[in-house]
Design a protein around this motif. Structure first.
Motif, short mmCIF file in Angstrom:
data_model
loop_
_atom_site.label_atom_id
_atom_site.label_comp_id
_atom_site.label_asym_id
_atom_site.label_seq_id
_atom_site.Cartn_x
_atom_site.Cartn_y
_atom_site.Cartn_z
N TYR A 476 0.82 -1.20 0.00
CA TYR A 476 0.00 0.00 0.00
C TYR A 476 0.86 1.25 0.00
O TYR A 476 2.06 1.24 0.32
N HIS A 477 0.23 2.34 -0.38
CA HIS A 477 0.85 3.67 -0.30
C HIS A 477 0.40 4.30 1.01
O HIS A 477 -0.77 4.20 1.38
N PRO A 478 1.30 4.97 1.73
CA PRO A 478 0.91 5.55 3.04
C PRO A 478 -0.26 6.51 2.96
O PRO A 478 -0.98 6.68 3.96
N LEU A 509 16.17 12.61 -7.43
CA LEU A 509 16.75 13.12 -6.20
C LEU A 509 16.48 12.19 -5.02
O LEU A 509 17.31 12.08 -4.11
N THR A 510 15.34 11.54 -5.04
CA THR A 510 15.01 10.65 -3.92
C THR A 510 16.05 9.55 -3.76
O THR A 510 16.42 9.19 -2.63
N ASN A 511 16.51 9.01 -4.88
CA ASN A 511 17.55 7.98 -4.80
C ASN A 511 18.81 8.51 -4.15
O ASN A 511 19.50 7.81 -3.41
N THR A 512 19.13 9.77 -4.46
CA THR A 512 20.31 10.38 -3.84
C THR A 512 20.13 10.47 -2.33
O THR A 512 21.05 10.19 -1.55
N LEU A 513 18.94 10.84 -1.92
CA LEU A 513 18.67 10.93 -0.48
C LEU A 513 18.73 9.55 0.16
O LEU A 513 19.13 9.41 1.32
N GLU A 583 7.09 7.70 -0.35
CA GLU A 583 6.51 8.89 -0.95
C GLU A 583 7.53 9.62 -1.80
O GLU A 583 8.74 9.53 -1.58
N PHE A 584 7.00 10.37 -2.78
CA PHE A 584 7.85 11.23 -3.58
C PHE A 584 8.36 12.37 -2.71
O PHE A 584 7.76 12.73 -1.69
N LEU A 585 9.48 12.91 -3.13
CA LEU A 585 10.00 14.09 -2.44
C LEU A 585 9.00 15.24 -2.61
O LEU A 585 8.48 15.48 -3.69
N MET A 586 8.70 15.93 -1.55
CA MET A 586 7.78 17.06 -1.55
C MET A 586 6.35 16.65 -1.88
O MET A 586 5.54 17.45 -2.33
N GLU A 587 6.00 15.40 -1.66
CA GLU A 587 4.65 14.93 -1.97
C GLU A 587 3.66 15.46 -0.94
O GLU A 587 3.90 15.39 0.26
N ASN A 588 2.56 16.00 -1.44
CA ASN A 588 1.49 16.49 -0.57
C ASN A 588 0.56 15.33 -0.27
O ASN A 588 -0.09 14.80 -1.18
N PRO A 589 0.46 14.90 0.99
CA PRO A 589 -0.33 13.70 1.29
C PRO A 589 -1.81 13.85 0.97
O PRO A 589 -2.47 12.88 0.61
N TYR A 590 -2.36 15.06 1.09
CA TYR A 590 -3.78 15.24 0.86
C TYR A 590 -4.11 15.23 -0.63
O TYR A 590 -5.17 14.75 -1.04
N ILE A 591 -3.20 15.73 -1.44
CA ILE A 591 -3.41 15.68 -2.89
C ILE A 591 -3.19 14.26 -3.40
O ILE A 591 -3.98 13.74 -4.19
N SER A 592 -2.12 13.62 -2.92
CA SER A 592 -1.82 12.27 -3.40
C SER A 592 -2.88 11.27 -2.97
O SER A 592 -3.10 10.26 -3.64
#
Length: 621
Positions: A476-478, A509-513, A583-592
């Motif tokens: 699942y996605h959070p 960028l997420t992979n870099t993090l 989650e994606f970097l800077m992902e808005n949980p309410y929009i996603s």
């Protein structure tokens, strides 16, 4: 000449669409977009066509094109292709011999007339002997009439490769007075059409045309050693978005792309399992379209009216008021599936139909691919995950202190499945799943199918559900509002554990993090070797997503939790059930949250995770 014929398939307009709940009658529109079959497929289709007779059976005129991955069948007698493992659109195929000025194959009827007239033209040319062909044709006024075209239409052949269809219209008469090359132009031969399409002048007719052609694909289907039957959730009745068959196409492509990336990575690491995944992934995904077969209606007896017609059928639609029809349609086609499935009658109807459809699809696949002897998994999305779980599971009462089975007051969910699958389920993937909520409503805990460990009765839970599968995954996605965790239904002690993060494979960028996080973990491990006390504190602060319990948990509770994880390995070799996408970097949980529930099919992380689970690659993130 070589490559005179090439078979094509329409891709824009279907002859008829039998997709469940979205079926449409033939539109009568003529397809405009045509895709050529590969060299190998076209050659096989041409051979079948040339051997057709009136007594030809279906097996004699049908073929599973290799480029369709063995999922579609082409019929050279009916000139169509269609899916063979699910209900979907049927498209036209054409034998490309004559092409229009846009290098598209023309209709079979016109092509046959042009070819018949061409043979007569060739007889005239052969009879001309040493005379000029143009002079001979002109003197004999050799125009060949056409049927079913514009009134007074006929064809004139400029050469062995070019024909002009003309009429007796005044405009064409004037044009013919100036030149014979007027009207509608048609090209004979796939090789010539390709040559002209590349804007090359045609060579002498006696010189073979040398085309740069793709190498023929091997005349074998890719090796498939694992089938995944996908079961859809709510919303299939709504004529919006993609169908389950289209979702499976997307997911199949994601698995194939993930297989390429994974094999490349394992080869670079000289991984011990680098050769376990066949070329093309070895995984085939087939849809199970259950919703169209279920009519949510009931028969009732009218005890007031005493006549012969006392049995009536009441449908769910009969209960809807006239107001706000658009909104009520959405509720009927989407939300209503859930409460209706929670009733025993309709749940048994769904389970019976789904089990039957899976068995039929499995036998049909074995029929068309008799060499298949691989494993089979189920993947359910949303409500489909609950259905998949129920198909694989059986429910039993938990004995009370007297040894008698407890009686549950709940009738919300779960009964013994009416039919059985024809195969063992290797993996059960629950994606965006509310299964645990349904288990809770049924007052049922979760246990392995063959567990010999006695069940200690949890508070308020009176039943135990035992899925018959080698490995159970809850993905699942959070931010998915429909998804629920599953592990607490096995043991409440697992509630404090974070879900296992699914490896992020999308790059960027997420992979870099992630690399930075990996460096932090290595630093913590290094410190812990030399400074144990500081290491414990660092691990608690740095690794928030680990399986360690909070410091407030006692040692006894920690041991009990580890024991629960060990027992959980009977349901999954990982010792875990809950796996969460990152989650994606800077992902808005309410929009996603509004989109992620329907985004699993095209998620490369989900596809890569399923691929590794199928082949038992547990150590590679």
């Amino acid at each position: 000449m070589v490559d005179l014929y090439r078979w094509f398939r329409a891709t824009d307009v279907a002859k008829v669409d039998e997709t469940p709940l979205r079926a449409s009658k033939a539109t009568g529109k003529v397809p405009q977009v045509w895709q050529p079959f590969t060299d190998t497929d076209s050659s096989i289709l041409e051979n079948l066509y040339n051997n057709l007779t009136d007594e030809s059976s279906k097996e004699d005129c049908c073929f599973l094109p290799y480029e369709f991955d063995g999922l579609y069948e082409a019929n050279v007698k009916n000139l169509e292709y269609y899916p063979i493992f699910w209900s979907g659109a049927t498209y036209e195929i054409r034998r490309g011999l004559w092409f229009d000025s846009n290098y598209k194959p023309i209709t079979s009827d016109l092509a046959e007339q042009l070819e018949d007239s061409y043979k007569k033209y060739r007889q005239l040319v052969d009879a001309a002997a040493d005379e000029s062909v143009a002079q001979y044709v002109s003197e004999n006024e050799s125009r060949f009439p056409l049927k079913n075209e514009s009134e007074g239409s006929f064809v004139y052949y400029e050469s062995n490769s070019i024909a002009w269809v003309q009429t007796n219209a005044f405009k064409h008469k004037i044009q013919r007075a100036l030149s014979m090359n007027t009207g509608t132009k048609y090209i004979r031969g796939w090789d010539v059409a390709q040559f002209l399409k590349d804007k090359k002048p045609l060579p002498d007719p006696s010189t073979p045309i040398d085309l740069e052609r793709e190498l023929p694909k091997p005349a074998t289907h890719r090796k498939v050693d694992h089938l995944i039957f996908a079961i859809h959730g709510i919303g299939q009745k709504m004529d919006i978005g993609t169908t389950l068959a289209e979702d499976c196409d997307i997911f199949r492509k994601c698995i194939s792309d993930s297989a390429i990336a994974l094999k490349t990575k394992m080869e670079s690491m000289n991984h011990a399992m680098k050769d376990v995944i066949p070329d093309g992934s070895g995984v085939q995904v087939l849809p199970i379209q259950w919703r169209s077969q279920v009519s949510f209606s009931v028969g009732v007896t009218d005890h007031v009216v005493h006549d012969d017609e006392h049995e009536e059928e009441i449908a769910y639609a009969d209960l809807l008021p006239d107001g706000i029809p658009a909104i009520r349609t959405i509720i009927r086609d989407v939300a209503a599936d859930i409460p209706l499935y929670m009733t025993e009658r309709f749940r048994n109807i769904v389970l019976t139909n789904v089990t039957r459809d899976i068995n039929e699809a499995y036998r049909n696949y074995k029929k068309h691919h008799p060499d298949f002897d691989g494993k089979v998994s189920l993947l359910g999305h949303s409500l489909g995950s609950v259905i998949a779980f129920d198909v694989c599971s059986h429910l039993e009462d938990i004995p009370n202190e007297d040894g008698a089975a407890t009686q549950s007051s709940s009738n919300h969910h779960l009964t013994l499945k009416p039919t059985q699958l024809d195969f063992e389920v290797d993996n059960l993937f629950l994606v965006g799943s509310p299964t645990s909520m349904f288990l809770l409503l049924a007052e049922a805990c979760l246990r392995p199918a063959l567990s010999k460990v006695p069940v200690q009765q949890p508070i308020l839970l009176k039943k135990v559900a035992r899925p018959s599968t080698k490995a159970l995954y809850n993905i699942y996605h959070p931010n998915d509002p429909v998804a629920h965790r599953l592990e607490p239904m096995f043991s409440q002690r697992l509630t404090s554990l974070k879900p296992v993060p699914i490896a992020y494979n999308k790059g960027g960028l997420t992979n870099t993090l992630k690399e930075i996080e990996s460096a932090k973990a290595k630093t913590q491990d290094y410190i812990s070797k030399f400074m144990p006390r500081f290491g414990e504190f660092a691990k608690d602060q740095i690794d928030k997503g680990s399986t360690e319990v909070p410091k407030a948990v006692t040692k006894d509770a920690n041991e009990l939790q580890k024991d629960a994880i060990d027992r959980l390995k009977l349901l999954n070799p990982h010792g875990r059930l809950d796996f969460a996408l990152q989650e994606f970097l800077m992902e808005n949980p309410y929009i996603s949250s509004m989109v992620v529930h329907f985004g699993y099919w095209g998620d490369l992380d989900v596809a890569s995770f399923v691929l590794k689970a199928v082949y038992g690659i547990y150590d590679l993130q």
